[in-house]
Write an enzyme that holds these catalytic residues in place. Structure first.
Site, PDB file in Angstrom:
ATOM      1  N   CYS A 162       0.810  -1.221   0.000  1.00 13.17           N
ATOM      2  CA  CYS A 162       0.000   0.000   0.000  1.00 13.17           C
ATOM      3  C   CYS A 162       0.840   1.266   0.000  1.00 13.17           C
ATOM      4  O   CYS A 162       0.304   2.371   0.014  1.00 13.17           O
ATOM      5  CB  CYS A 162      -0.969  -0.048   1.178  1.00 13.17           C
ATOM      6  SG  CYS A 162      -1.944  -1.564   1.099  1.00 13.17           S
ATOM      7  N   HIS A 302      -2.275   8.348   5.965  1.00 11.09           N
ATOM      8  CA  HIS A 302      -2.504   7.002   5.429  1.00 11.09           C
ATOM      9  C   HIS A 302      -3.831   6.470   5.972  1.00 11.09           C
ATOM     10  O   HIS A 302      -4.653   5.961   5.213  1.00 11.09           O
ATOM     11  CB  HIS A 302      -1.346   6.078   5.811  1.00 11.09           C
ATOM     12  CG  HIS A 302      -1.452   4.709   5.230  1.00 11.09           C
ATOM     13  ND1 HIS A 302      -1.446   4.489   3.874  1.00 11.09           N
ATOM     14  CD2 HIS A 302      -1.582   3.488   5.806  1.00 11.09           C
ATOM     15  CE1 HIS A 302      -1.569   3.182   3.643  1.00 11.09           C
ATOM     16  NE2 HIS A 302      -1.663   2.561   4.802  1.00 11.09           N
ATOM     17  N   GLU A 313       0.529   6.139  13.270  1.00 11.77           N
ATOM     18  CA  GLU A 313       0.764   7.259  12.356  1.00 11.77           C
ATOM     19  C   GLU A 313       0.711   8.581  13.131  1.00 11.77           C
ATOM     20  O   GLU A 313       1.508   9.489  12.880  1.00 11.77           O
ATOM     21  CB  GLU A 313      -0.277   7.262  11.221  1.00 11.77           C
ATOM     22  CG  GLU A 313       0.006   8.360  10.188  1.00 11.77           C
ATOM     23  CD  GLU A 313      -0.936   8.331   9.006  1.00 11.77           C
ATOM     24  OE1 GLU A 313      -2.006   7.696   9.108  1.00 11.77           O
ATOM     25  OE2 GLU A 313      -0.601   8.947   7.968  1.00 11.77           O
ATOM     26  N   LYS A 334      -9.321   8.124   2.809  1.00 14.49           N
ATOM     27  CA  LYS A 334      -9.803   6.745   2.655  1.00 14.49           C
ATOM     28  C   LYS A 334     -11.195   6.589   3.277  1.00 14.49           C
ATOM     29  O   LYS A 334     -11.902   5.629   2.981  1.00 14.49           O
ATOM     30  CB  LYS A 334      -8.832   5.744   3.282  1.00 14.49           C
ATOM     31  CG  LYS A 334      -7.534   5.589   2.487  1.00 14.49           C
ATOM     32  CD  LYS A 334      -6.634   4.512   3.073  1.00 14.49           C
ATOM     33  CE  LYS A 334      -5.334   4.374   2.293  1.00 14.49           C
ATOM     34  NZ  LYS A 334      -4.329   5.415   2.642  1.00 14.49           N
ATOM     35  N   HIS A 339      -9.714   2.016   0.523  1.00 12.22           N
ATOM     36  CA  HIS A 339      -8.270   1.860   0.406  1.00 12.22           C
ATOM     37  C   HIS A 339      -7.938   1.295  -0.976  1.00 12.22           C
ATOM     38  O   HIS A 339      -8.252   0.151  -1.276  1.00 12.22           O
ATOM     39  CB  HIS A 339      -7.796   0.925   1.520  1.00 12.22           C
ATOM     40  CG  HIS A 339      -6.309   0.876   1.675  1.00 12.22           C
ATOM     41  ND1 HIS A 339      -5.441   1.443   0.761  1.00 12.22           N
ATOM     42  CD2 HIS A 339      -5.530   0.343   2.647  1.00 12.22           C
ATOM     43  CE1 HIS A 339      -4.200   1.241   1.167  1.00 12.22           C
ATOM     44  NE2 HIS A 339      -4.228   0.573   2.313  1.00 12.22           N
ATOM     45  N   PHE A 399       2.065  -3.240   3.959  1.00 14.81           N
ATOM     46  CA  PHE A 399       2.453  -4.518   4.546  1.00 14.81           C
ATOM     47  C   PHE A 399       3.865  -4.834   4.087  1.00 14.81           C
ATOM     48  O   PHE A 399       4.210  -4.663   2.908  1.00 14.81           O
ATOM     49  CB  PHE A 399       1.516  -5.636   4.083  1.00 14.81           C
ATOM     50  CG  PHE A 399       0.146  -5.582   4.706  1.00 14.81           C
ATOM     51  CD1 PHE A 399      -0.065  -5.026   5.963  1.00 14.81           C
ATOM     52  CD2 PHE A 399      -0.949  -6.108   4.027  1.00 14.81           C
ATOM     53  CE1 PHE A 399      -1.331  -4.994   6.529  1.00 14.81           C
ATOM     54  CE2 PHE A 399      -2.219  -6.079   4.584  1.00 14.81           C
ATOM     55  CZ  PHE A 399      -2.412  -5.521   5.841  1.00 14.81           C
TER      56      PHE A 399
END
Lengths: 411, 81
Positions: A162, A302, A313, A334, A339, A399
């Protein structure tokens, strides 16, 4: 002296709009692109998640049938966004050897791969089409965009889950600064609303299960957040050496002032709870762009809406920006479009560039009870950004422990 | 058994589906590569689709001999017989 890199073209196809103007209007309004999936495979495979955020404009409404046949759906979205960005840049003539492509994806041609596997099982090897390999390869999107534009200075596909779309910007900046290209078509594309990825993301407890209320499922920073909503689409940005853009009198949206990529080396999927890798990425992008914390007025976070992801974050932003973090308008887009995985960084970069250019921060929807452990100034209705020299940051984490940040400065 | 006219019409449909070429452009004397600008990947796709449509097998080593649309019609016709 470091070459200055500016952004001169934007493109997107997303769950909240099939082009940049539509997406931007919706992003300021605050809409949800998530919908219940009507596909027969949801019930057939008893998927635990019944919704996702599909692109508002089907690719076949933009591409010809014959064009589309040779592209995986992810590549279709990428080519659509790249064409819009290219037209928007107004570039009519360019030396093809000075034009590069850095177009990312998180997964690549997952529809093509799994369709071909079904065909093999049901009809045998003869029916597996000869276009299968070029359609499933993850570099397929960069290759198709390079073919479409005639870009010959290299076609690259950064893959970092991502964070991929943001890493493409990092690579694009490098290509221009190092003199390997004058213009780079950057972006990210993803099309993974397929039962297998939905089952797989679901099995790792990453997806929201709010099946009875899809539009309110993506809720970053909310106490009741329970996972992300799968989206799809593409974003594209034309990066250009400043002198090249000035020489042709281009409209300049903003400067790509700094970028960074770091790795957590902490866990294959879980974010470092202290956000150390993300902190280093934020600090590195700011150092790269000679940016002081006080310059930063906006962050496109994010913020995927997972219980474990949103807080580190905040920790990282606090560590990188200090107490100034309280003065920064944070948007979690998002919440609106879900996402977009490997495309998310590119689409969010488009939104960040527009935020700086238009001096407006887009909306975070579904924030009803803000998590007290994340005391950010979250933008819940479109907000004006200050005049003068400003900087906005966009974060992406993937990830694998990938962290990527881009910094956009007003011009 | 399909007649040669039916095979031509079926091939034209397959070529149109794959390349977007108008079916009437697919004529017996047209070369797949020279006239119709069909690359090897599209040619293999057309071959596989023709096999399914006409219930024949076109061996890979035979494909290079199918230079014109007429060659393909003749091959399919004799393979059906």
């Amino acid at each position: 002296m470091t070459r200055k890199v500016v952004i001169t073209g934007l493109g997107a196809t997303t769950p909240i709009g099939g082009d940049v103007p539509t997406m931007w209007q919706n992003a300021l309004k605050g809409v949800s692109g998530a919908r219940t999936l009507e596909d027969e495979w949801v019930a057939k495979y008893e998927l635990p998640v019944h919704f996702a955020a599909r692109c508002t404009t089907p690719a076949l409404e933009v591409l010809s049938r014959v064009e589309a046949k040779r592209m995986d759906p992810s590549t279709q979205f990428g080519v659509i966004a790249a064409r819009e960005a290219w037209a928007d840049s107004g570039i009519t003539e360019i030396d093809p050897d000075r034009l590069a492509v850095a177009f990312a994806t998180g997964i690549g041609g997952v529809w093509t791969l799994l369709d071909a596997w079904d065909t093999l099982k049901e009809k045998g090897p003869r029916r597996v089409l000869p276009m299968t390999v070029p359609m499933l390869m993850p570099n397929g999107v960069a290759a198709a965009v390079s073919l479409d534009l005639g870009a010959r200075a290299g076609a690259h596909t950064p893959v970092s889950a991502c964070a991929s779309g943001t890493e493409a910007m990092h690579l694009g900046l490098d290509l221009i600064r190092s003199g390997k290209a004058d213009v780079v078509m950057c972006g990210g594309a993803e099309a993974a609303i397929h039962p297998m990825p939905l089952a797989a993301f679901s099995s790792m407890q990453a997806l929201s299960r709010r099946n009875d209320d899809p539009e309110r499922a993506s809720r970053p920073y909310d106490l009741d957040r329970d996972g992300f909503v799968m989206g799809e689409g593409a974003g594209a940005l034309v990066l250009e050496a400043e002198e090249h853009a000035l020489a042709r009198g281009a409209r300049i949206y903003g400067e790509l002032a700094g970028t960074s990529v770091t790795a957590d080396a902490y866990h294959i999927t879980a974010p470092d709870p202290q956000g150390l890798g993300a902190t280093r990425a934020l600090k590195a992008a700011m150092f790269d762009g000679r940016i002081q914390a006080e310059d930063v007025v906006h962050v496109n976070a994010h913020a995927t809406s997972t219980p474990v992801g949103d807080k580190p974050e905040y920790t990282a932003l606090k560590a990188a920006l200090g107490n100034h973090v309280e003065n920064v308008a944070v948007s979690a887009t998002k919440s609106q479009m879900g996402h977009l995985l490997g495309a998310s960084g590119a689409v969010e970069a488009v939104l960040t560039v527009l935020a700086v250019h238009e001096r407006k921060a887009p909306v975070t929807i579904n924030l009803e009870n803000q998590d007290p452990e994340i005391p950010l100034d979250v933008v819940t209705s479109a907000r004006a950004l200050p005049a003068g020299d400003i900087v906005a940051l966009s974060n992406s984490f993937g990830f694998g422990g990938h962290n990527a940040v881009v910094a956009i400065r007003s011009v | 058994m399909a007649s040669n006219e039916e095979i031509l019409a079926g091939l034209a449909e397959i070529v149109n589906e794959e390349t977007g070429l108008a079916p009437e452009a697919v004529e017996l004397d047209k070369s797949f590569t020279e006239d119709l600008d069909i690359d090897s990947i599209s040619m293999m796709t057309i071959v596989v689709n023709a096999e399914e449509k006409f219930g024949v097998r076109i061996p890979d080593e035979e494909v290079k001999n199918l230079k014109t649309v007429g060659d393909a019609v003749d091959f399919i016709s004799s393979a059906q017989a």
